[in-house]
Each structure stands twice: as C-alpha cells, then as structure tokens.
Write an enzyme that holds these catalytic residues in place. Structure first.
Site, PDB file in Angstrom:
ATOM      1  N   LYS A  99       0.806  -1.134   0.002  1.00  0.00           N
ATOM      2  CA  LYS A  99      -0.097   0.023   0.059  1.00  0.00           C
ATOM      3  C   LYS A  99       0.877   1.170   0.043  1.00  0.00           C
ATOM      4  CE  LYS A  99      -3.711  -2.417   2.298  1.00  0.00           C
ATOM      5  NZ  LYS A  99      -4.225  -2.946   3.696  1.00  0.00           N
ATOM      6  N   ASP A 150     -11.747   2.525   4.071  1.00  0.00           N
ATOM      7  CA  ASP A 150     -12.103   1.083   3.896  1.00  0.00           C
ATOM      8  C   ASP A 150     -13.664   1.039   3.771  1.00  0.00           C
ATOM      9  OD1 ASP A 150     -10.096  -0.978   3.975  1.00  0.00           O
ATOM     10  OD2 ASP A 150      -9.960  -0.505   6.090  1.00  0.00           O
ATOM     11  N   GLN A 196      -5.203  -1.799   9.316  1.00  0.00           N
ATOM     12  CA  GLN A 196      -5.002  -3.047   9.037  1.00  0.00           C
ATOM     13  C   GLN A 196      -5.515  -4.382   9.889  1.00  0.00           C
ATOM     14  OE1 GLN A 196      -3.622  -3.641   5.773  1.00  0.00           O
ATOM     15  NE2 GLN A 196      -3.900  -5.696   5.858  1.00  0.00           N
TER      16      GLN A 196
HETATM   17  N1  GUN Z   1      -6.808  -7.074   5.625  1.00  0.00           N
HETATM   18  C1  GUN Z   1      -7.231  -7.662   4.651  1.00  0.00           C
HETATM   19  N2  GUN Z   1      -7.855  -7.062   3.873  1.00  0.00           N
HETATM   20  C2  GUN Z   1      -8.309  -5.741   4.309  1.00  0.00           C
HETATM   21  C3  GUN Z   1      -8.722  -4.541   3.855  1.00  0.00           C
HETATM   22  O1  GUN Z   1      -9.236  -4.514   2.820  1.00  0.00           O
HETATM   23  N3  GUN Z   1      -8.907  -3.589   4.768  1.00  0.00           N
HETATM   24  C4  GUN Z   1      -8.218  -3.829   6.116  1.00  0.00           C
HETATM   25  N4  GUN Z   1      -8.185  -2.738   6.924  1.00  0.00           N
HETATM   26  N5  GUN Z   1      -7.549  -4.831   6.319  1.00  0.00           N
HETATM   27  C5  GUN Z   1      -7.452  -5.779   5.623  1.00  0.00           C
END
Ligand code: GUN
Length: 296
Positions: free
Chosen positions: A54, A121, A98
């Site tokens: 990311k 998100d 996360q």
């Molecule tokens: N962990 C796995 N996929 C995601 C996601 O789309 N967002 C977040 N915040 N954590 C994740």
C-alpha cells in the site's frame, strides 16, 4: 471450453494510472497532496506485506502515506487514542487500520472510532448505510474492484443471475448490495443483477451455484469451488487468497473450472491487485471530501 483469463493486474495498473493523473491535478490546484495513514498492530507477516504494498502504491500515485507500527501488546485504549489523533489531523485524509488485529483488541470499537469521512475502507456503519441506499460516500475496496473488473472486461451484470459465495462484511455483503443497486459504480449495466448469496449454512449449495451466470467466490477456503458447481459458460470471479505451502491459491479449483467457465480470474493476479487500486481512489476521494468540508 477454455475460459478467457481476466487480467486484474493490468486493470489495476490502468486504474492506478488514472488516479495518479487525478492526484497530479489536485496537487496543482491546491498545493496539497492526499495522504493515507495506515495503522499496523503486531507482526502478522501477510499484513506486513499488504501494508508495504500500500505504501509503495501510494508513493507511485503521488499520494502521501504515513505508517504507524504498534507492538502486538498494544491495548484497545492505546489504539483508540492513535485513531482519535489521526481523526483530528487535517493533513491525514484517509485512515486504514490493517486487519486482522490481535485477538485481545476490540476490533469493532476501533473501526467504529475511525471518522466516517476518513474511512477509506468503507467499514463504518454510516458508509455501509449510504452504500446500501445507493448513494455511496466510499465503496469498499475489494467489492468495488470486482465491479470495476467486470465492467472493464465488458461483462455486464444487469439482468444476470449472480451468485455470491460468502457473506463477510468486507466482501460478500457489500457485493450483494452493490450488485442489487439500480446504478453501480460504472453505471446501470454494472448493477441491476438478480443476486443470491450462499454461505456455509446453505443446503444444496451447488444447486444454487449452478444457476449462476456470474459466480463470485469469497468464502476463504482453498479450492472450494469445483467444476461441477459451475454452469458451463459462466463467468467465475475468485476473491480468495489462501496460503498453500509457499504459494497462494484462490477459493476456486482454477485448472478444473477453467475448462467449464467462459471467463475466470487467476489467483494471484486477479481480484487481489484491484483492492489497492480502489484504496488509492478512495484516498483521493477522501481528500476531495476534506477540501469540500473546508469550503462549506
Ligand atoms: N486486511 C485484509 N484486507 C483488508 C482490507 O481490505 N482492509 C483492511 N483494513 N484490512 C484488511
């Protein structure tokens, strides 16, 4: 029949390029750059990789990124206080905590603490509600990636029978909601589906999946979907990411299903890369939301 392979990686790069061009424009217009804050608690190896990817993707798109690494012993209260600090920081436009969080942390309380206008998100109840009413502020990244993939591959959902396997809050439920709308992220042909959601408690699951013109699989079980569960000529979208020894496999028995379907996403290189692309888009959108808030 051997299915056409849907290249999610190429579509993700295309979307990232589009975001990059738009980011350059907003920087020129405002003198400021969008910024994403990511919070990583503990040292889950998969999460470390996601967060690093990311950060790199933000950098390439011209989006600022801040990473907050906290030890696994962090308490719920400590994490809440960091999220509050980021909520109040005007230089941060998007906040991503996360997942998964360590078991002792109250995940619901932490996610509920993220300011809805910074919730890139789209997990906050307010954002889920807006989406389900067909007036989204942000669309959740992975389901939005699936919708973009279908649209950009020329696969219409309107009038089709779509079956979603899996009912998670992150993928299954929001996908059902998006597919049901009268207008989707890419217009009316990218919505208006007849949608059925099946899950671990559905009896005779394969009877339902065999009806699907488009089968979307997000159940989190390696090779769960076999060739016998797929209607010949169906489009199969595999959202699964399962570790199998040193490699990653999806929720679909790829090689067998490829001989039955008309189109299929591979794992890796299918839906996965789109999640980050849509996160970048949401961060840009969050920047725009912040600018609007400043002027109103
Ligand atoms: N962990 C796995 N996929 C995601 C996601 O789309 N967002 C977040 N915040 N954590 C994740």
């Amino acid at each position: 029949m051997t299915a056409r392979v849907l290249d999610g990686k190429a579509i993700a790069l295309q979307i990232r390029h589009e975001v990059q061009l738009e980011v350059a424009k907003v920087i020129e217009a405002t003198g400021k750059a969008p910024c994403l804050a990511a919070v990583l608690v503990g040292d889950d190896p998969a999460s470390q990789v996601y967060v690093r990817n990311k950060e790199m993707a933000c950098h390439k798109a011209g989006i600022g990124s801040q990473l907050f690494r906290l030890p696994a012993e962090t308490t719920t209260e400590q994490l809440l206080s960091l999220v509050e600090q980021l909520n109040n920081d005007p230089s941060v436009h998007g906040i991503l905590v996360q997942l998964p969080l360590p078991k002792h942390i109250d995940e619901r309380r932490v996610l509920d603490c993220v300011a809805p206008h910074k919730d890139v998100d789209a997990f906050a109840p307010e954002n889920v509600g807006l989406m389900s009413q067909g007036r989204p502020r942000y669309l959740p990244c992975t389901p939005h990636g699936v919708m973009q993939l279908l649209h950009r591959e020329g696969i219409e959902t309107a009038g089709k029978e779509v079956v979603v396997i899996g009912r998670s809050d992150i993928v299954g439920k929001p996908l059902v909601s998006m597919l049901l709308q009268k207008s989707g992220p890419c217009g009316e042909s990218n919505a208006n589906a007849t949608v059925t959601c099946v899950h671990s408690r559905t009896p005779n699951l394969s009877e339902v999946t065999c009806r699907a013109d488009i089968l979307i699989v997000a159940i989190g079980k390696a090779n769960f979907v076999t060739a016998g569960m797929v209607k010949p000529g169906a489009v199969v979208i595999d959202v699964g990411i399962n570790r199998s020894g040193d490699s990653i496999v999806g929720d679909v028995d790829y090689h067998a299903v490829k001989e039955v379907a008309s189109a299929i996403t591979p794992v890796p290189g299918g839906v996965g890369p789109l999640t980050i692309a849509m996160l970048l888009r949401n961060t840009l959108e969050a920047f725009r939301v912040a600018q609007l808030k400043m002027t109103t």
